[in-house]
Write a protein that holds these residues in place. Structure first.
Motif, mmCIF file in Angstrom:
data_model
loop_
_atom_site.group_PDB
_atom_site.id
_atom_site.type_symbol
_atom_site.label_atom_id
_atom_site.label_comp_id
_atom_site.label_asym_id
_atom_site.label_seq_id
_atom_site.Cartn_x
_atom_site.Cartn_y
_atom_site.Cartn_z
ATOM 1 N N TRP A 101 -5.079 -2.745 1.169
ATOM 2 C CA TRP A 101 -5.453 -2.281 2.461
ATOM 3 C C TRP A 101 -6.349 -3.474 2.970
ATOM 4 O O TRP A 101 -6.231 -3.722 4.226
ATOM 5 C CB TRP A 101 -6.330 -1.013 2.054
ATOM 6 C CG TRP A 101 -5.396 0.006 1.825
ATOM 7 C CD1 TRP A 101 -5.289 0.824 0.544
ATOM 8 C CD2 TRP A 101 -4.763 0.866 2.796
ATOM 9 N NE1 TRP A 101 -4.348 1.558 0.787
ATOM 10 C CE2 TRP A 101 -4.006 1.768 2.093
ATOM 11 C CE3 TRP A 101 -4.373 0.536 3.986
ATOM 12 C CZ2 TRP A 101 -3.127 2.811 2.683
ATOM 13 C CZ3 TRP A 101 -3.655 1.521 4.736
ATOM 14 C CH2 TRP A 101 -2.756 2.690 3.957
ATOM 15 N N ARG B 171 -9.664 2.379 5.060
ATOM 16 C CA ARG B 171 -8.966 2.838 3.819
ATOM 17 C C ARG B 171 -9.705 2.215 2.768
ATOM 18 O O ARG B 171 -10.038 2.379 1.464
ATOM 19 C CB ARG B 171 -7.679 2.971 3.771
ATOM 20 C CG ARG B 171 -6.935 3.495 2.590
ATOM 21 C CD ARG B 171 -7.175 4.644 2.249
ATOM 22 N NE ARG B 171 -6.483 5.153 0.992
ATOM 23 C CZ ARG B 171 -6.665 5.849 0.043
ATOM 24 N NH1 ARG B 171 -7.636 6.513 0.099
ATOM 25 N NH2 ARG B 171 -5.868 6.113 -1.014
ATOM 26 N N VAL C 59 0.862 -1.305 -0.043
ATOM 27 C CA VAL C 59 0.131 -0.018 0.039
ATOM 28 C C VAL C 59 0.772 1.164 0.011
ATOM 29 O O VAL C 59 0.215 2.124 -0.393
ATOM 30 C CB VAL C 59 -0.886 0.060 1.158
ATOM 31 C CG1 VAL C 59 -2.141 -1.149 0.998
ATOM 32 C CG2 VAL C 59 -0.407 0.006 2.576
ATOM 33 N N ARG C 60 2.133 1.212 0.450
ATOM 34 C CA ARG C 60 2.853 2.116 0.208
ATOM 35 C C ARG C 60 3.206 2.683 -1.080
ATOM 36 O O ARG C 60 3.426 3.944 -1.370
ATOM 37 C CB ARG C 60 4.396 1.949 0.972
ATOM 38 C CG ARG C 60 5.177 3.289 1.253
ATOM 39 C CD ARG C 60 6.391 2.955 1.804
ATOM 40 N NE ARG C 60 6.315 2.103 2.943
ATOM 41 C CZ ARG C 60 7.118 1.066 3.564
ATOM 42 N NH1 ARG C 60 8.357 1.426 3.259
ATOM 43 N NH2 ARG C 60 7.060 0.513 4.543
ATOM 44 N N THR C 61 3.390 1.641 -1.924
ATOM 45 C CA THR C 61 3.782 1.930 -3.401
ATOM 46 C C THR C 61 2.594 2.143 -4.131
ATOM 47 O O THR C 61 2.500 2.798 -5.269
ATOM 48 C CB THR C 61 4.525 0.826 -4.002
ATOM 49 O OG1 THR C 61 3.859 -0.570 -3.871
ATOM 50 C CG2 THR C 61 5.942 0.717 -3.126
ATOM 51 N N ARG C 62 1.209 1.684 -3.829
ATOM 52 C CA ARG C 62 -0.019 1.555 -4.348
ATOM 53 C C ARG C 62 -0.951 2.080 -3.414
ATOM 54 O O ARG C 62 -1.838 1.374 -2.959
ATOM 55 C CB ARG C 62 -0.091 0.293 -5.110
ATOM 56 C CG ARG C 62 0.879 0.076 -6.126
ATOM 57 C CD ARG C 62 0.204 -0.977 -7.037
ATOM 58 N NE ARG C 62 -1.161 -0.983 -7.730
ATOM 59 C CZ ARG C 62 -1.829 -2.016 -8.099
ATOM 60 N NH1 ARG C 62 -1.638 -3.030 -8.004
ATOM 61 N NH2 ARG C 62 -2.988 -1.758 -8.457
ATOM 62 N N ASN C 63 -1.041 3.002 -2.858
ATOM 63 C CA ASN C 63 -1.824 3.869 -1.966
ATOM 64 C C ASN C 63 -3.402 3.545 -2.372
ATOM 65 O O ASN C 63 -4.229 3.533 -1.527
ATOM 66 C CB ASN C 63 -1.673 5.156 -1.675
ATOM 67 C CG ASN C 63 -2.340 5.608 -0.352
ATOM 68 O OD1 ASN C 63 -3.477 5.942 -0.246
ATOM 69 N ND2 ASN C 63 -1.500 5.657 0.701
ATOM 70 N N ASP C 64 -3.764 3.440 -3.560
ATOM 71 C CA ASP C 64 -4.994 3.313 -4.140
ATOM 72 C C ASP C 64 -5.589 1.974 -4.326
ATOM 73 O O ASP C 64 -6.451 1.851 -4.890
ATOM 74 C CB ASP C 64 -5.444 4.241 -5.342
ATOM 75 C CG ASP C 64 -4.452 3.904 -6.480
ATOM 76 O OD1 ASP C 64 -3.810 3.131 -6.192
ATOM 77 O OD2 ASP C 64 -4.984 4.069 -7.533
#
Length: 91
Positions: A28, A50, A18-23
């Motif tokens: 999540w 989230r 999720v740090r690299t692909r927060n969306d």
């Protein structure tokens, strides 16, 4: 059957995702499972929230997210928060 050297993913593994692909809502969602496995309610709830925020933006709805989040809240005795979760999957 798992190989002897298979390691269980950790919250850190999913946090990197999720740090690299927060969306990425599934990242999540998986992070929430990992925190729940560690009995870390506060971080698990944040990860679920989230995922719930991102899920409606997906091309196909995922009812399992809301059912899992409801069960998570119920397990931690957050009954009033748990009750509406399954219904949210139909919106």
């Amino acid at each position: 059957m798992h190989a002897v050297n298979d390691k269980k993913p950790t919250a850190g593994t999913f946090f990197d995702t999720v740090r690299t692909r927060n969306d990425f809502y599934l990242g999540w969602y998986n992070l929430a499972f990992a925190y729940d496995d560690k009995k870390d309610f506060a971080n698990g709830k944040k990860a679920y929230e989230r995922a719930v925020e991102l899920e409606p933006k997906q091309p196909a709805r995922d009812a399992s997210l809301y059912n899992s989040y409801g069960l998570f809240l119920y397990t931690y005795r957050k009954y009033q928060e748990a009750i509406p979760q399954p219904e949210k999957s139909s919106r």
